[in-house]
Design a protein around this motif. Structure first.
Motif, PDB file in Angstrom:
ATOM      1  N   LEU B  80       0.835  -1.214   0.000  1.00 30.58           N
ATOM      2  CA  LEU B  80       0.000   0.000   0.000  1.00 30.58           C
ATOM      3  C   LEU B  80       0.868   1.263   0.000  1.00 30.58           C
ATOM      4  N   ALA B  81       1.900   1.241   0.837  1.00 28.30           N
ATOM      5  CA  ALA B  81       2.794   2.411   0.905  1.00 28.30           C
ATOM      6  C   ALA B  81       3.438   2.663  -0.456  1.00 28.30           C
ATOM      7  N   ALA B  82       3.948   1.594  -1.051  1.00 27.27           N
ATOM      8  CA  ALA B  82       4.598   1.746  -2.360  1.00 27.27           C
ATOM      9  C   ALA B  82       3.609   2.273  -3.395  1.00 27.27           C
ATOM     10  N   ALA B  83       2.383   1.735  -3.337  1.00 27.21           N
ATOM     11  CA  ALA B  83       1.377   2.122  -4.339  1.00 27.21           C
ATOM     12  C   ALA B  83       0.963   3.586  -4.178  1.00 27.21           C
ATOM     13  N   VAL B  84       0.716   4.015  -2.956  1.00 28.15           N
ATOM     14  CA  VAL B  84       0.230   5.394  -2.778  1.00 28.15           C
ATOM     15  C   VAL B  84       1.335   6.413  -3.044  1.00 28.15           C
ATOM     16  N   TRP B  85       2.569   6.071  -2.722  1.00 31.34           N
ATOM     17  CA  TRP B  85       3.661   7.019  -2.991  1.00 31.34           C
ATOM     18  C   TRP B  85       3.918   7.098  -4.491  1.00 31.34           C
ATOM     19  N   LEU B  86       3.802   5.957  -5.153  1.00 27.92           N
ATOM     20  CA  LEU B  86       3.954   5.976  -6.615  1.00 27.92           C
ATOM     21  C   LEU B  86       2.835   6.806  -7.250  1.00 27.92           C
ATOM     22  N   PHE B  87       1.635   6.649  -6.690  1.00 25.01           N
ATOM     23  CA  PHE B  87       0.495   7.429  -7.197  1.00 25.01           C
ATOM     24  C   PHE B  87       0.744   8.932  -7.033  1.00 25.01           C
ATOM     25  N   ALA B  88       1.303   9.311  -5.879  1.00 22.51           N
ATOM     26  CA  ALA B  88       1.572  10.737  -5.631  1.00 22.51           C
ATOM     27  C   ALA B  88       2.551  11.291  -6.663  1.00 22.51           C
ATOM     28  N   VAL B  89       3.591  10.521  -6.939  1.00 26.23           N
ATOM     29  CA  VAL B  89       4.606  10.972  -7.912  1.00 26.23           C
ATOM     30  C   VAL B  89       3.987  11.063  -9.307  1.00 26.23           C
ATOM     31  N   LEU B  90       3.244  10.019  -9.677  1.00 19.97           N
ATOM     32  CA  LEU B  90       2.645   9.997 -11.016  1.00 19.97           C
ATOM     33  C   LEU B  90       1.626  11.126 -11.190  1.00 19.97           C
ATOM     34  N   ASP B  91       0.873  11.395 -10.127  1.00 17.64           N
ATOM     35  CA  ASP B  91      -0.136  12.455 -10.227  1.00 17.64           C
ATOM     36  C   ASP B  91       0.524  13.823 -10.357  1.00 17.64           C
ATOM     37  N   LEU B  92       1.629  13.997  -9.635  1.00 18.38           N
ATOM     38  CA  LEU B  92       2.373  15.254  -9.750  1.00 18.38           C
ATOM     39  C   LEU B  92       2.877  15.426 -11.193  1.00 18.38           C
ATOM     40  N   ALA B  93       3.404  14.338 -11.740  1.00 19.47           N
ATOM     41  CA  ALA B  93       3.896  14.391 -13.122  1.00 19.47           C
ATOM     42  C   ALA B  93       2.744  14.658 -14.092  1.00 19.47           C
ATOM     43  N   ARG B  94       1.603  14.050 -13.807  1.00 19.67           N
ATOM     44  CA  ARG B  94       0.428  14.236 -14.668  1.00 19.67           C
ATOM     45  C   ARG B  94      -0.021  15.700 -14.672  1.00 19.67           C
ATOM     46  N   ILE B  95      -0.005  16.310 -13.500  1.00 17.85           N
ATOM     47  CA  ILE B  95      -0.391  17.725 -13.425  1.00 17.85           C
ATOM     48  C   ILE B  95       0.622  18.592 -14.175  1.00 17.85           C
ATOM     49  N   ALA B  96       1.904  18.231 -14.019  1.00 24.62           N
ATOM     50  CA  ALA B  96       2.960  19.033 -14.644  1.00 24.62           C
ATOM     51  C   ALA B  96       2.811  19.076 -16.161  1.00 24.62           C
ATOM     52  N   VAL B  97       2.414  17.948 -16.737  1.00 29.32           N
ATOM     53  CA  VAL B  97       2.310  17.913 -18.200  1.00 29.32           C
ATOM     54  C   VAL B  97       0.857  18.029 -18.667  1.00 29.32           C
ATOM     55  N   SER B  98      -0.056  18.306 -17.719  1.00 30.86           N
ATOM     56  CA  SER B  98      -1.489  18.452 -18.028  1.00 30.86           C
ATOM     57  C   SER B  98      -2.052  17.242 -18.775  1.00 30.86           C
ATOM     58  N   ALA B  99      -1.628  16.077 -18.335  1.00 29.77           N
ATOM     59  CA  ALA B  99      -2.111  14.837 -18.968  1.00 29.77           C
ATOM     60  C   ALA B  99      -3.474  14.458 -18.397  1.00 29.77           C
ATOM     61  N   PRO B 100      -4.279  13.714 -19.164  1.00 31.62           N
ATOM     62  CA  PRO B 100      -5.581  13.279 -18.629  1.00 31.62           C
ATOM     63  C   PRO B 100      -5.407  12.168 -17.602  1.00 31.62           C
ATOM     64  N   LEU B 101      -6.477  11.942 -16.860  1.00 27.06           N
ATOM     65  CA  LEU B 101      -6.459  10.934 -15.798  1.00 27.06           C
ATOM     66  C   LEU B 101      -7.053   9.631 -16.340  1.00 27.06           C
ATOM     67  N   PRO B 102      -6.433   8.486 -16.032  1.00 23.68           N
ATOM     68  CA  PRO B 102      -7.059   7.225 -16.465  1.00 23.68           C
ATOM     69  C   PRO B 102      -8.431   7.068 -15.828  1.00 23.68           C
ATOM     70  N   ASP B 103      -9.354   6.550 -16.602  1.00 27.86           N
ATOM     71  CA  ASP B 103     -10.739   6.442 -16.140  1.00 27.86           C
ATOM     72  C   ASP B 103     -11.231   5.010 -16.339  1.00 27.86           C
ATOM     73  N   PRO B 104     -10.849   4.120 -15.398  1.00 32.22           N
ATOM     74  CA  PRO B 104     -11.285   2.722 -15.549  1.00 32.22           C
ATOM     75  C   PRO B 104     -12.806   2.600 -15.512  1.00 32.22           C
ATOM     76  N   SER B 105     -13.300   1.555 -16.129  1.00 31.82           N
ATOM     77  CA  SER B 105     -14.748   1.330 -16.138  1.00 31.82           C
ATOM     78  C   SER B 105     -15.206   0.945 -14.733  1.00 31.82           C
ATOM     79  N   PRO B 106     -16.502   1.102 -14.441  1.00 34.78           N
ATOM     80  CA  PRO B 106     -17.009   0.671 -13.133  1.00 34.78           C
ATOM     81  C   PRO B 106     -16.698  -0.788 -12.838  1.00 34.78           C
ATOM     82  N   ARG B 107     -16.728  -1.614 -13.887  1.00 35.35           N
ATOM     83  CA  ARG B 107     -16.419  -3.033 -13.689  1.00 35.35           C
ATOM     84  C   ARG B 107     -14.969  -3.217 -13.222  1.00 35.35           C
ATOM     85  N   ALA B 108     -14.061  -2.451 -13.850  1.00 32.73           N
ATOM     86  CA  ALA B 108     -12.649  -2.539 -13.471  1.00 32.73           C
ATOM     87  C   ALA B 108     -12.436  -2.026 -12.049  1.00 32.73           C
TER      88      ALA B 108
END
Lengths: 317, 133
Positions: B80-108
């Motif tokens: 969990l720690a590894a996953a949430v910290w990776l998410f924080a880094v990726l989200d920061l990078a996503r904001i920096a480059v104004s990339a869209p957010l992945p949108d998994p289906s409700p089933r996923a």
């Protein structure tokens, strides 16, 4: 005016017609201007049914012509609308009993802060089902603000009670704790130790309440997804958790306040999840007890057991 | 399964969770939280670990680069720690480059949620076995 997204069925506020993005699911939708002259209908791509709209009325948005179809939410049993848009003959709900409404706290500028807070608190505490039934879920800022204020007040009251707890009470608690299996891991409680903890907790109370509320909402939402009840997105869960957190001010009642706030808050959350997600009481109860299983098997059950032991000892003495 | 992407506001709920994740790293790395007394009421009463016991140790050890000790403390907590910290880094990078957010289906989303709860259950069995042995 209020608009309803044809994809996720969420409502949002907008001040203009035409193509725009739903703030909840980001789907591109078109709000047709009822006062504009209609272009001749194309024979190839049938336009979604026009929605009779008036200012301040809920209107349904349809996707722009030629936009790719989006999948409908599969959880639950939503009505089948095809790839996009409502079925023929569908009309927006009339303004009235079923129209989404803002909570009094969201209207605090108009009602006054204290009045709006008290009205909201009363509704959440005494009639949560009716309060959450038609509540707008796009005003999460108000829900979170309400929860943070209430949670902080509750924490400060708890800290106050801790600070005025006499040393004799602490010694009695220490004696009770000594009989527990892992008592060796616990520090000997002294007023100095508790005062330090209490002041630290009081200082970070607003931030910790905010973080805890988001984490709790995430856990509730996780369990709602597991049980197939997360019909209206995370904002609905956050709204339910935020307003239900308002009952934390019950911690102002000495001794039983914490337990009362926990149980009453859980009941309010369950009603909130049921009404905001329209998922049914069974799924709401299952999701509501999910975090209880995760964290409250750590806190509530032993807490109640401990309380029972204390009361039994007190009765024996 | 096709993953959809969606444009979101620059600061929204994902960014709040990314902020909480980043804060958890800073606390685990720089605040001596392990010096605070452990107070799991479930363990106190029953003598057995609860399903989240050891999570703080897992976060702290991983924040200090001690993977083995983090896994031993609580495997799910380490993941969990590894996953949430990776998410924080990726989200920061996503904001920096104004990339869209992945949108998994409700089933996923639902499959992920079920998997998460199942992992937590298996993790609890591991902690109980480890705690008893």
């Amino acid at each position: 005016m209020l608009a309803r997204c044809a994809r996720c069925q969420s409502t949002f506020t907008t001040d203009h017609y035409g193509t725009q993005a739903c703030p909840h699911c980001s789907a591109q939708i078109v709000l047709e201007d009822p006062f504009a002259s209609k272009p001749p209908a194309s024979s190839e791509a049938p336009q979604p049914s026009a929605q009779p709209t008036v200012p301040d009325q809920v209107v349904a948005g349809a996707p722009p012509p030629g936009s790719p179809p989006a999948s409908q939410p599969t959880s639950g049993s939503p009505p089948h609308y095809g790839a996009w848009g409502p079925p023929p003959g569908w009309a927006p709900p009339p303004v009235g009993a079923d129209a989404p409404v803002s909570s009094p706290f969201a209207q605090r500028e108009r009602l006054g802060f204290v009045n709006a807070y008290l009205q909201t608190w009363k509704m959440v505490a005494l009639d949560p089902a009716r309060f959450f039934r038609n509540l707008r879920i796009d005003e999460t800022g108000s829900a979170v603000g309400f929860g943070v204020i209430s949670g902080t007040l509750g924490t400060w009251f708890t800290v106050l009670f801790t600070l005025i707890l006499p040393q004799t009470s602490l010694e009695a608690i220490n004696k009770l704790l000594e009989g527990l299996p892992n008592a060796a891991e616990l520090p000997h409680l002294t007023t100095g130790l508790l005062d330090g903890f209490a002041l630290g907790i009081a200082l970070i109370a607003p931030l910790s309440t905010l973080i805890w509320m988001f984490l709790l909402a995430a856990i509730y939402h996780l369990f709602l997804m597991v049980f197939g009840g997360a019909h209206r997105g995370f904002n609905a869960t956050l709204t339910a958790v935020g307003y239900a957190r308002g009952l934390s001010v019950l911690m102002a009642i000495p001794w039983i306040g914490g337990i009362a706030a926990g149980i009453w808050g859980l009941i309010a959350v369950i009603f909130g999840l049921d009404e905001t997600h329209r998922c049914g009481m069974g799924k709401a109860v299952a999701a509501g007890f999910g975090p209880s299983i995760l964290s409250c098997c750590c806190c509530c059950v032993p807490g109640i057991t401990l309380m029972t032991v204390i009361m039994a000892k007190a009765a024996g003495a | 399964m096709r993953l959809a992407w969606k444009k979101t506001a620059r600061f929204g709920v994902p960014e709040i969770f990314a902020g909480i994740a980043a804060l958890s790293f800073l606390v685990a790395r720089f605040v001596p939280v392990l010096r605070l007394p452990g107070l799991c009421p479930f363990k106190l009463i029953t003598g057995l670990p609860c399903c989240t016991c050891g999570m703080t140790h897992a976060f702290v050890h991983l924040a200090h680069g001690e993977l083995g000790r983090a896994m031993a403390a609580n495997p799910a907590g380490c993941a969990l720690a590894a996953a949430v910290w990776l998410f924080a880094v990726l989200d920061l990078a996503r904001i920096a480059v104004s990339a869209p957010l992945p949108d998994p289906s409700p089933r996923a989303w639902r499959a992920l949620a079920v998997m998460g709860v199942a992992i937590l259950g298996v993790n609890w069995v591991f902690l109980l076995v480890k705690g008893v042995s």
